[in-house]
Design a protein around this motif. Structure first.
Motif, PDB file in Angstrom:
ATOM      1  N   ARG A  26       0.819  -1.219   0.000  1.00 26.75           N
ATOM      2  CA  ARG A  26       0.000   0.000   0.000  1.00 26.75           C
ATOM      3  C   ARG A  26       0.851   1.266   0.000  1.00 26.75           C
ATOM      4  O   ARG A  26       0.316   2.359   0.072  1.00 26.75           O
ATOM      5  N   ASP A  27       2.175   1.107  -0.105  1.00 31.92           N
ATOM      6  CA  ASP A  27       3.073   2.257  -0.005  1.00 31.92           C
ATOM      7  C   ASP A  27       3.341   2.962  -1.325  1.00 31.92           C
ATOM      8  O   ASP A  27       3.762   4.101  -1.338  1.00 31.92           O
ATOM      9  N   GLY A  28       3.161   2.290  -2.450  1.00 33.50           N
ATOM     10  CA  GLY A  28       3.471   2.871  -3.749  1.00 33.50           C
ATOM     11  C   GLY A  28       4.918   2.625  -4.130  1.00 33.50           C
ATOM     12  O   GLY A  28       5.738   2.216  -3.312  1.00 33.50           O
ATOM     13  N   GLY A  29       5.219   2.848  -5.391  1.00 33.71           N
ATOM     14  CA  GLY A  29       6.584   2.656  -5.870  1.00 33.71           C
ATOM     15  C   GLY A  29       6.636   2.586  -7.389  1.00 33.71           C
ATOM     16  O   GLY A  29       5.716   3.007  -8.093  1.00 33.71           O
ATOM     17  N   ILE A  41       6.806   2.662 -18.236  1.00 28.95           N
ATOM     18  CA  ILE A  41       7.465   2.729 -16.938  1.00 28.95           C
ATOM     19  C   ILE A  41       6.828   3.871 -16.161  1.00 28.95           C
ATOM     20  O   ILE A  41       6.633   4.967 -16.689  1.00 28.95           O
ATOM     21  N   GLY A  42       6.481   3.610 -14.912  1.00 29.49           N
ATOM     22  CA  GLY A  42       5.836   4.649 -14.125  1.00 29.49           C
ATOM     23  C   GLY A  42       5.803   4.320 -12.654  1.00 29.49           C
ATOM     24  O   GLY A  42       6.731   3.707 -12.122  1.00 29.49           O
ATOM     25  N   GLN A  43       4.735   4.701 -12.024  1.00 31.64           N
ATOM     26  CA  GLN A  43       4.562   4.547 -10.580  1.00 31.64           C
ATOM     27  C   GLN A  43       3.241   3.855 -10.283  1.00 31.64           C
ATOM     28  O   GLN A  43       2.330   3.864 -11.099  1.00 31.64           O
ATOM     29  N   TRP A  44       3.146   3.283  -9.092  1.00 28.98           N
ATOM     30  CA  TRP A  44       1.880   2.741  -8.622  1.00 28.98           C
ATOM     31  C   TRP A  44       1.620   3.322  -7.234  1.00 28.98           C
ATOM     32  O   TRP A  44       2.527   3.751  -6.533  1.00 28.98           O
ATOM     33  N   GLY A  45       0.371   3.323  -6.851  1.00 24.13           N
ATOM     34  CA  GLY A  45      -0.020   3.766  -5.526  1.00 24.13           C
ATOM     35  C   GLY A  45      -1.291   3.051  -5.105  1.00 24.13           C
ATOM     36  O   GLY A  45      -1.898   2.310  -5.882  1.00 24.13           O
ATOM     37  N   TYR A  46      -1.686   3.270  -3.882  1.00 27.59           N
ATOM     38  CA  TYR A  46      -2.876   2.621  -3.330  1.00 27.59           C
ATOM     39  C   TYR A  46      -3.683   3.676  -2.589  1.00 27.59           C
ATOM     40  O   TYR A  46      -3.151   4.404  -1.744  1.00 27.59           O
ATOM     41  N   ARG A  47      -4.963   3.772  -2.946  1.00 28.50           N
ATOM     42  CA  ARG A  47      -5.830   4.760  -2.308  1.00 28.50           C
ATOM     43  C   ARG A  47      -7.274   4.273  -2.384  1.00 28.50           C
ATOM     44  O   ARG A  47      -7.711   3.753  -3.408  1.00 28.50           O
ATOM     45  N   ASP A  48      -8.002   4.446  -1.312  1.00 30.82           N
ATOM     46  CA  ASP A  48      -9.430   4.107  -1.258  1.00 30.82           C
ATOM     47  C   ASP A  48      -9.702   2.670  -1.702  1.00 30.82           C
ATOM     48  O   ASP A  48     -10.654   2.397  -2.426  1.00 30.82           O
ATOM     49  N   GLY A  49      -8.820   1.751  -1.310  1.00 31.16           N
ATOM     50  CA  GLY A  49      -9.034   0.339  -1.609  1.00 31.16           C
ATOM     51  C   GLY A  49      -8.661  -0.082  -3.011  1.00 31.16           C
ATOM     52  O   GLY A  49      -8.956  -1.210  -3.413  1.00 31.16           O
ATOM     53  N   VAL A  72       4.849  -9.079  -8.282  1.00 28.41           N
ATOM     54  CA  VAL A  72       5.380  -8.189  -7.262  1.00 28.41           C
ATOM     55  C   VAL A  72       6.844  -8.553  -7.031  1.00 28.41           C
ATOM     56  O   VAL A  72       7.173  -9.721  -6.833  1.00 28.41           O
ATOM     57  N   VAL A  73       7.726  -7.544  -7.100  1.00 29.24           N
ATOM     58  CA  VAL A  73       9.151  -7.764  -6.864  1.00 29.24           C
ATOM     59  C   VAL A  73       9.609  -6.845  -5.742  1.00 29.24           C
ATOM     60  O   VAL A  73       9.082  -5.746  -5.561  1.00 29.24           O
ATOM     61  N   LEU A  74      10.595  -7.317  -4.986  1.00 25.80           N
ATOM     62  CA  LEU A  74      11.134  -6.494  -3.915  1.00 25.80           C
ATOM     63  C   LEU A  74      11.954  -5.350  -4.480  1.00 25.80           C
ATOM     64  O   LEU A  74      12.563  -5.479  -5.551  1.00 25.80           O
ATOM     65  N   ASP A  75      11.954  -4.227  -3.766  1.00 28.61           N
ATOM     66  CA  ASP A  75      12.748  -3.086  -4.222  1.00 28.61           C
ATOM     67  C   ASP A  75      14.215  -3.496  -4.365  1.00 28.61           C
ATOM     68  O   ASP A  75      14.661  -4.471  -3.791  1.00 28.61           O
ATOM     69  N   ARG A  76      14.923  -2.769  -5.183  1.00 24.99           N
ATOM     70  CA  ARG A  76      16.316  -3.050  -5.513  1.00 24.99           C
ATOM     71  C   ARG A  76      16.471  -4.336  -6.307  1.00 24.99           C
ATOM     72  O   ARG A  76      17.505  -4.976  -6.296  1.00 24.99           O
TER      73      ARG A  76
END
Length: 93
Positions: A26-29, A41-49, A72-76
């Motif tokens: 739920r943190d975005g990245g 290539i871009g960003q993701w986020g989580y809001r309002d479910g 889903v992949v871990l950062d780095r």
């Protein structure tokens, strides 16, 4: 088969000796979206479910109709993509 594929970077940590992970979904990245024969290539986020995806300019990413596969992949984590005529390496960290 999936009509779109998303590689979604998340942070996480190991919880125990079994290697179970707690993933921050739920943190975005960072995100890479493969849809309609293109890579965005871009960003993701989580809001309002809901999870949302935007390109580098902040515009919403449109997906092809049909199933979406999310990896889903871990950062780095380095992600390598390849197609018939090109290859690219995206470094998430």
């Amino acid at each position: 088969f999936a009509s779109s594929v998303v590689v979604q970077e998340v942070s996480g940590r190991v919880l125990d000796r079994e290697g179970r992970l707690r993933l921050a979904t739920r943190d975005g990245g960072w995100a890479a979206v493969f849809t309609s024969g293109r890579t965005v290539i871009g960003q993701w986020g989580y809001r309002d479910g809901k999870t949302w995806f935007t390109d580098r300019d902040g515009a919403p990413i449109s997906f092809s109709d049909g199933p979406i596969w999310v990896s889903v992949v871990l950062d780095r984590t380095a992600v390598q993509t390849s197609a018939a005529d090109d290859a690219d390496i995206m470094d998430c960290g």
